[in-house]
Design a protein around this motif. Structure first.
Motif, PDB file in Angstrom:
ATOM      1  N   GLU A 100       0.846  -1.201   0.000  1.00 43.63           N
ATOM      2  CA  GLU A 100       0.000   0.000   0.000  1.00 43.63           C
ATOM      3  C   GLU A 100       0.885   1.257   0.000  1.00 43.63           C
ATOM      4  O   GLU A 100       0.970   1.978   1.005  1.00 43.63           O
ATOM      5  CB  GLU A 100      -0.924   0.000   1.213  1.00 43.63           C
ATOM      6  CG  GLU A 100      -1.924  -1.143   1.204  1.00 43.63           C
ATOM      7  CD  GLU A 100      -2.848  -1.118   2.412  1.00 43.63           C
ATOM      8  OE1 GLU A 100      -4.076  -1.130   2.200  1.00 43.63           O
ATOM      9  OE2 GLU A 100      -2.337  -1.064   3.554  1.00 43.63           O
TER      10      GLU A 100
ATOM     11  N   GLU B  35       0.474   4.083  -1.228  1.00 44.46           N
ATOM     12  CA  GLU B  35      -0.253   5.342  -1.066  1.00 44.46           C
ATOM     13  C   GLU B  35      -0.358   5.774   0.396  1.00 44.46           C
ATOM     14  O   GLU B  35      -0.686   6.937   0.684  1.00 44.46           O
ATOM     15  CB  GLU B  35      -1.641   5.230  -1.679  1.00 44.46           C
ATOM     16  CG  GLU B  35      -2.582   4.264  -1.011  1.00 44.46           C
ATOM     17  CD  GLU B  35      -2.386   2.817  -1.437  1.00 44.46           C
ATOM     18  OE1 GLU B  35      -3.131   1.954  -0.924  1.00 44.46           O
ATOM     19  OE2 GLU B  35      -1.503   2.549  -2.280  1.00 44.46           O
ATOM     20  N   LYS B  36      -0.069   4.891   1.325  1.00 46.80           N
ATOM     21  CA  LYS B  36      -0.113   5.235   2.747  1.00 46.80           C
ATOM     22  C   LYS B  36       1.233   5.710   3.284  1.00 46.80           C
ATOM     23  O   LYS B  36       1.359   5.981   4.482  1.00 46.80           O
ATOM     24  CB  LYS B  36      -0.591   4.027   3.557  1.00 46.80           C
ATOM     25  CG  LYS B  36      -2.028   3.616   3.268  1.00 46.80           C
ATOM     26  CD  LYS B  36      -2.459   2.471   4.167  1.00 46.80           C
ATOM     27  CE  LYS B  36      -3.916   2.096   3.922  1.00 46.80           C
ATOM     28  NZ  LYS B  36      -4.355   0.988   4.811  1.00 46.80           N
TER      29      LYS B  36
END
Length: 239
Positions: free
Chosen positions: A167, A169-170
């Motif tokens: 992930e 995007e985190k």
């Protein structure tokens, strides 16, 4: 996203650029553990590579590399803080100057202990993964007396994060991501661009792994730096 270099003269770009593989360093007292460094030999830039560096419609100004000339010739030291004022961003921030000794593979030290950090990404704008490509670009001029190089990795830190994390995007992309990527044996090449006294660059140093270098140079050089949002083509190009 690979990086794009604004140019209209491929031969001029080829004449001042070459590339090498990279490695991580360990047990080197001059460098942080895991620092990413060029791993020669350097090889000349090919015509095909130069053609591949041309910007496309997908390359926003904030992601573009430009090799440029110092406006109006060598700048008096006393006027450096205001040098970038007429260049398109009245809010540009002067970061100061840094003098690099001759014959140094990479130039940036960790201010806490003096060890060099190798290829890295800047984090002045504190941007997350989703916005990392929108950060301010760095303007640099070489004030001499020696020649120096701009080192750039050919893969941006968002792509590196996406290759490492489920992930991405985190995350807030960081130099540690670059080091982890290289330690896993994943591919990256570093390109170096010759910057003579009176010359400079505008580059997305928040996005691209980078550093300076004075490798194989006999004289030290001083570089002056600014951060800002500059539209492409605002300064005379070297290439």
């Amino acid at each position: 996203m690979t990086f794009a270099i604004a140019h209209t003269d491929p031969a001029a770009l080829i004449a001042r650029c070459d590339s090498a593989a990279v490695r991580t360093t360990h047990d080197d007292v001059d460098y942080e553990a895991g620092a990413v460094l060029p791993d020669g030999p350097w090889r000349p830039l090919s015509t095909a590579e130069a053609a591949g560096f041309r910007p496309t419609a997908q390359n926003a100004d904030s992601t573009l590399v430009e090799l440029v000339k110092l406006p109006n010739g060598p700048a008096p030291v006393g006027s450096l803080a205001n040098l970038a004022d007429p260049l398109g961003d009245p809010d540009a921030v002067h970061l100061g100057r840094a003098t690099s000794a001759a014959g140094t593979l990479t130039t940036t030290p960790n201010y806490r202990d003096g060890r060099r950090i190798g290829l890295h990404v800047d984090n002045w704008d504190r941007l997350p993964y989703s916005a990392k490509h929108t950060g301010r670009r760095r303007l640099c001029f070489n004030l001499g007396p020696g020649t120096r190089y701009l080192l750039l990795g050919n893969l941006d830190i968002r792509a590196i994060c996406a290759a490492l994390h489920i992930e991405p995007e985190k995350r807030y992309p960081h130099t540690d991501d670059l080091r982890a990527y290289i330690s896993r044996g994943l591919p990256l090449r570093v390109y170096r661009f010759r910057i003579d006294p009176g010359e400079g660059y505008v580059a997305p140093t928040e996005l691209l792994p980078h550093d300076g270098s004075t490798e194989d140079q006999a004289e030290p050089s001083t570089a002056a730096f600014w951060l800002g949002h500059w539209a492409r083509g605002g300064l005379q190009s070297l290439v």
